[in-house]
Design an enzyme around this catalytic site. Structure first.
Site, PDB file in Angstrom:
ATOM      1  N   LYS A 170      52.877 -49.376   3.765  1.00 36.17           N
ATOM      2  CA  LYS A 170      54.119 -49.457   4.222  1.00 36.17           C
ATOM      3  C   LYS A 170      54.927 -48.367   4.745  1.00 36.17           C
ATOM      4  O   LYS A 170      55.374 -48.327   5.889  1.00 36.17           O
ATOM      5  CB  LYS A 170      54.936 -50.898   3.623  1.00 36.17           C
ATOM      6  CG  LYS A 170      56.067 -50.447   2.992  1.00 36.17           C
ATOM      7  CD  LYS A 170      56.775 -51.255   1.953  1.00 36.17           C
ATOM      8  CE  LYS A 170      57.198 -50.392   0.656  1.00 36.17           C
ATOM      9  NZ  LYS A 170      58.362 -50.805   0.123  1.00 36.17           N
ATOM     10  N   THR A 171      55.103 -47.608   3.796  1.00 35.71           N
ATOM     11  CA  THR A 171      55.616 -46.345   3.823  1.00 35.71           C
ATOM     12  C   THR A 171      55.217 -45.616   5.251  1.00 35.71           C
ATOM     13  O   THR A 171      55.786 -44.983   6.099  1.00 35.71           O
ATOM     14  CB  THR A 171      55.943 -45.456   2.907  1.00 35.71           C
ATOM     15  OG1 THR A 171      56.309 -46.056   1.773  1.00 35.71           O
ATOM     16  CG2 THR A 171      57.075 -44.253   2.998  1.00 35.71           C
ATOM     17  N   ASP A 177      63.846 -51.174   4.995  1.00 39.58           N
ATOM     18  CA  ASP A 177      62.737 -51.331   3.879  1.00 39.58           C
ATOM     19  C   ASP A 177      63.210 -52.252   2.616  1.00 39.58           C
ATOM     20  O   ASP A 177      64.190 -52.274   2.448  1.00 39.58           O
ATOM     21  CB  ASP A 177      62.517 -49.756   3.243  1.00 39.58           C
ATOM     22  CG  ASP A 177      61.223 -49.791   2.461  1.00 39.58           C
ATOM     23  OD1 ASP A 177      60.391 -50.474   2.723  1.00 39.58           O
ATOM     24  OD2 ASP A 177      60.778 -48.565   2.050  1.00 39.58           O
ATOM     25  N   GLU A 178      62.306 -52.724   1.955  1.00 37.05           N
ATOM     26  CA  GLU A 178      62.503 -53.452   0.744  1.00 37.05           C
ATOM     27  C   GLU A 178      63.329 -54.702   0.997  1.00 37.05           C
ATOM     28  O   GLU A 178      64.331 -55.002   0.265  1.00 37.05           O
ATOM     29  CB  GLU A 178      62.966 -52.648  -0.463  1.00 37.05           C
ATOM     30  CG  GLU A 178      62.197 -51.536  -0.757  1.00 37.05           C
ATOM     31  CD  GLU A 178      61.059 -51.813  -1.679  1.00 37.05           C
ATOM     32  OE1 GLU A 178      60.750 -53.075  -1.693  1.00 37.05           O
ATOM     33  OE2 GLU A 178      60.412 -50.864  -2.140  1.00 37.05           O
ATOM     34  N   GLN A 208      57.226 -59.452  -4.217  1.00 33.69           N
ATOM     35  CA  GLN A 208      58.018 -58.378  -5.021  1.00 33.69           C
ATOM     36  C   GLN A 208      59.286 -58.475  -4.924  1.00 33.69           C
ATOM     37  O   GLN A 208      59.964 -57.292  -5.558  1.00 33.69           O
ATOM     38  CB  GLN A 208      57.421 -57.011  -4.440  1.00 33.69           C
ATOM     39  CG  GLN A 208      55.798 -56.997  -4.417  1.00 33.69           C
ATOM     40  CD  GLN A 208      55.476 -55.361  -4.147  1.00 33.69           C
ATOM     41  OE1 GLN A 208      55.806 -54.386  -4.618  1.00 33.69           O
ATOM     42  NE2 GLN A 208      54.799 -55.398  -3.043  1.00 33.69           N
ATOM     43  N   ARG A 231      50.725 -51.882  -9.561  1.00 35.28           N
ATOM     44  CA  ARG A 231      51.308 -50.582  -9.820  1.00 35.28           C
ATOM     45  C   ARG A 231      49.840 -49.634 -10.109  1.00 35.28           C
ATOM     46  O   ARG A 231      49.922 -48.339  -9.957  1.00 35.28           O
ATOM     47  CB  ARG A 231      52.236 -50.221 -10.746  1.00 35.28           C
ATOM     48  CG  ARG A 231      53.307 -50.763 -10.639  1.00 35.28           C
ATOM     49  CD  ARG A 231      53.936 -50.418  -9.413  1.00 35.28           C
ATOM     50  NE  ARG A 231      53.887 -51.682  -8.663  1.00 35.28           N
ATOM     51  CZ  ARG A 231      54.073 -51.555  -7.440  1.00 35.28           C
ATOM     52  NH1 ARG A 231      54.449 -50.569  -6.301  1.00 35.28           N
ATOM     53  NH2 ARG A 231      53.792 -52.654  -6.473  1.00 35.28           N
TER      54      ARG A 231
END
Length: 819
Positions: free
Chosen positions: A38-39, A225-226, A256, A648
């Site tokens: 996504k980044t 973002d997020e 998340q 992770r």
DNA sequence: GAGGAAGCCATTTTT
DNA sequence: TGGCTTCCTC
């Protein structure tokens, strides 16, 4: 930008990523699963907008969750488009709104140099209000009051609304009263807390159409973002800012969302399509991070949650190693397992893993302690994240408080902190007198101290006070004269205040604690040096950028920005910026080292990835935490947290459970976490015991001896793995489909322990009855409404006057009332 | 006003 | 269990 170059920019992207990057106008929701790049999508999108759509950098606002993420995003964008990226607004909601508020503070009745209060300041202030209002801290906890006020602010509830809605709720009325005083004191002190920064930004934009339109026109594209972790006020801000062009692009993953406890509202992302008409939704489902086994387990865990967007991550990666599940006998055994596995991964001949690529994750920070011992034993270097922030350490806060007092004589919170640190004979009584005088004369406390000789009631401490006033005056003189560097200024503060001297003396007496504190204070000097260099470099970059913008004929930065860049690098400016940064930055912002294993709570691991992850303490009551047992929504959040933890890992994932654990001074025997029984067998390998709580007996011990070799541990604990600690397997095997998050009640079905077990407080587990009366040390008398048996303990739901509380039978300060 | 003893409390945390 | 705060005494 020519066609081929665009083609080149996106050639490494998958079709969905491309679509997201090339989306032109209108609202865009990118549902980006864990590890789906996504980044990358965000930075490429920014590059595309600038290079191909004639958007200039200053028209883009990109909002991130942490400062660290902002820094990373800026760097990655710079790699794509070079220095131009500097003109963008990239940062957290707080840092960017702060920037806006400083420009227009007067419209809200603040001075532009208002102070930002951090958590510690806020709680001190509330404590103070308790005193003013004569509220007993035993009655309302300062932290609780602070939390309630903060969460009200997160939902944009002011004290008036809170008061009205309180009805007969005395407690809430009181909180509203505290809230009211709190806001008044903030305004009087020209200060804002973190929540205010966002709230006042909303207010500013709502009430001032000129300002609102200016920003709406300026920011043609807004990226968040997020997004799953934004709260209501942040949502309002987003709506306001993109009100004109509606070019809002949010990226997030509802699976998340793990910050509801601080006001994050998962509905923001779930309702995006309703909130923003004609929006486009793109799902990124290809995972580039984990092996098939790890991803399969993650998918299996999150599947049990209801009310999530429909998506399923997949990967091209290899099946990889199965996940290792280790059923440890005790926390000690668990720690040894983790440490020896890490040692093995680091030392092995083929494909050794670097320590920096290994993460140890846990639900609660308290679990890190056992591991430290075992890691040291293996000679493994580690770094613990979370817990206390560097800038929250006592000695650092003292130092910063000096800086604040020197910078602004009205900063009374800071003044109160250091007026007698190091000890200089100014006690509480004197401070109270000064405060009363200041209120009476309507001047600052510092003013009273300076004029101490006019007040006979302060005669006893007058010489001490004068000395203190001189100290501050001297340092302020240095600040104003602006003749030394910023780091030297910091050195002067340390030396003249006596902070360093006091600690060095303690150090000489062999106080080890003092040694670290001195180190920390020296660290702040390195910080100051780094900070000065950074600001200087930024200024140079900006100048270069301005030149290149001119060359390219791109509209220049707005006037206010130029002003702030051109401002001279005076000591005063550096001090101001430095203080701001310390309030807004966190521990996670530190650079990560290659040679140390990283340990942290799962929350802090969001956004990170490791080759190998050790997820420890996977036990009922720990993960999921017992507080989530009777709340399906909280339980879903725990499950999302487990999902974050598992995703992770790139190649290796080890999950451990300790059958016996010493936590918070009590021995607990918790069953294996329910999340583990949600993972199908094909993805997992059990080492040392089954995860279903079914047959952990014989097979458990064979495998374990390896880790116990050479230690005296183990044999004693074997006793505890006997039948009495094995719960009914039915409860922990797979949930029946369709009845997902409803497994909670099944604890009630748990068989009672056969033997009576008397716990520390004398509560007899075998003789508990619903309806029974208990007296609690703090809550008074209550009635037992529900018993949820867990291994060797029970969770009691007891109704007190103040409400329904849940507590562990073994450790709660309870006494049965005999009738 | 300072220092020591006793009491209290313990998810998660960024800004 | 252990870190921090508060209360009590000198």
């Amino acid at each position: 930008m020519p066609e081929q170059e665009i083609e080149k920019l996106i050639e490494n992207l998958n079709p969905q990523q491309r679509e997201a990057v090339l989306h032109k106008e209108g609202p865009l929701l990118i549902l980006a699963g864990a590890g789906s790049g996504k980044t990358r999508v965000i930075t490429y999108r920014i590059a595309y907008l600038i290079e191909a759509c004639s958007i200039w950098p200053g028209q883009i606002m990109a909002i991130t969750f942490t400062n660290k993420a902002a820094k990373e995003m800026r760097e990655r964008t710079e790699q794509l488009i070079g220095l131009k990226a500097r003109g963008m607004w990239i940062g957290t909601f707080h840092s960017m709104m702060l920037r806006i508020l400083r420009q227009h503070a007067e419209r809200l009745g603040f001075q532009p140099n208002f102070t930002v209060l951090d958590t510690d300041d806020q709680q001190r202030l509330i404590k103070d209000i308790f005193k003013q209002l004569n509220i007993d801290e035993k009655h309302i906890n300062v932290k609780t009051a602070h939390n309630k006020i903060s969460s009200a602010k997160n939902q944009r509830i002011d004290w008036q609304t809170m008061e009205k809605s309180a009805g007969n709720d005395y407690l809430q009325k009181q909180i509203a009263e505290i809230y009211k005083h709190y806001q008044e004191m903030m305004l009087r002190g020209n200060s804002m807390d973190f929540d205010d920064i966002l709230l006042f930004a909303v207010q500013l934009l709502e009430e001032n159409s000129d300002i609102r339109e200016a920003y709406q026109t300026r920011f043609k594209h807004i990226l968040v973002d997020e997004y799953q972790d934004t709260n209501h006020v942040q949502y309002l801000l987003v709506k306001l800012l993109c009100g004109k062009y509606k070019n809002i692009c949010v990226v997030g993953d509802d699976d998340q969302s793990i910050y509801s406890f601080r006001g994050a509202n998962i509905q923001n992302i779930l309702n995006f399509e309703k909130d923003f008409k004609n929006s486009k939704v793109i799902k990124l489902e290809q995972n580039y991070r984990s092996s098939k086994n790890i991803l399969g387990a993650a998918n299996a865990i999150i599947k049990s949650n209801e009310g999530r967007t429909d998506k399923r991550l997949w990967t091209n990666h290899k099946t990889g190693e199965p996940i290792n599940f280790y059923l440890a006998e005790s926390h000690y055994d668990e720690a040894r397992y983790v440490a020896s596995e890490i040692r093995r991964l680091i030392n092995r001949k083929n494909d050794p893993i670097k320590p920096g690529e290994i993460g140890i994750l846990y639900r609660v920070n308290a679990l890190s302690r056992n591991l430290e011992f075992a890691l040291r034993e293996q000679g493994i270097q580690y770094n613990i994240y979370g817990g206390l922030r560097f800038y929250d350490r006592k000695e650092i806060r003292d130092f910063l408080a000096y800086m604040r007092v020197i910078f602004s004589e009205n900063d009374e919170l800071a003044l109160m902190r250091i007026i007698n640190v190091p000890k200089r004979g100014i006690g509480n009584k004197t401070i109270e007198t000064i405060r009363a005088l200041a209120a009476q004369e309507n001047v600052s406390m510092m003013q009273i101290i300076v004029d101490v000789n006019q007040y006979p009631e302060l005669s006893r401490a007058s010489s001490n006070l004068t000395e203190f006033a001189n100290l501050i005056a001297n340092l302020r003189q240095i600040l104003i004269q602006d003749k030394i560097s910023f780091p030297d200024f910091c050195r002067e503060i340390l030396a003249q205040s006596g902070l360093l001297k006091e600690l060095e003396e303690q150090e000489k007496q062999g106080n080890e604690d003092a040694y670290t504190r001195v180190e920390n204070l020296q660290e702040i000097i390195s910080d100051a040096i780094e900070f000065t260099d950074k600001i200087k470099e930024e200024l140079e970059q900006i100048k270069k950028m301005e030149a290149s913008l001119e060359e390219m004929n791109i509209p220049d930065l707005s006037k206010d920005e130029q002003d702030s860049y051109n401002e001279d690098l005076t000591l005063i400016r550096l001090t101001k910026d430095f203080l701001e940064q310390t309030a807004l930055y966190s521990d996670l912002d530190q650079e990560e080292a290659d040679n140390t294993v990283r340990m942290m709570a799962v929350h802090s691991a969001k956004g990170l990835e490791f080759d190998a992850v050790f997820l420890i303490g996977m036990e009922e009551s720990v993960f999921p935490g017992y507080r989530s047992f009777d709340d399906p929504e909280q339980l879903e959040e725990e499950r999302r947290l487990a999902y974050v933890a598992v995703t992770r890992a790139r190649k290796y994932l080890h999950i451990t459970t300790a059958q016996m654990r010493l936590l918070y001074g009590h021995t607990r025997y918790n069953p294996v976490s329910r999340f583990l029984s949600e993972i199908p067998n094909e993805y997992i390998r059990e080492v040392g015991g089954a995860r279903t709580n079914q047959a952990s007996s014989s097979n458990a011990f064979g495998a374990k001896t390896y880790y116990q070799s050479g230690s005296s541990y183990g044999s004693n604990y074997g006793l505890n793995s006997g039948s009495s600690s094995i719960p009914d397997s039915r409860l922990y095997s797979k949930n029946s489909p369709g009845k997902k998050s409803k497994t909670l009640g099944s604890f009630g079905l748990n068989p009672r322990p056969q033997k009576s077990i008397n716990k520390d407080n004398g509560i007899d587990l075998a003789n508990l009855e619903e309806g029974q009366q208990f007296e609690h040390k703090k809550f008074g008398i209550g009635t037992l409404e529900k018993i949820d048996y867990v291994v060797n303990d029970a969770i009691l739901s007891i109704k007190f006057k103040s409400g329904l509380k849940r507590m562990m039978a073994s450790s709660a300060p309870l006494e049965a009332i005999k009738d």
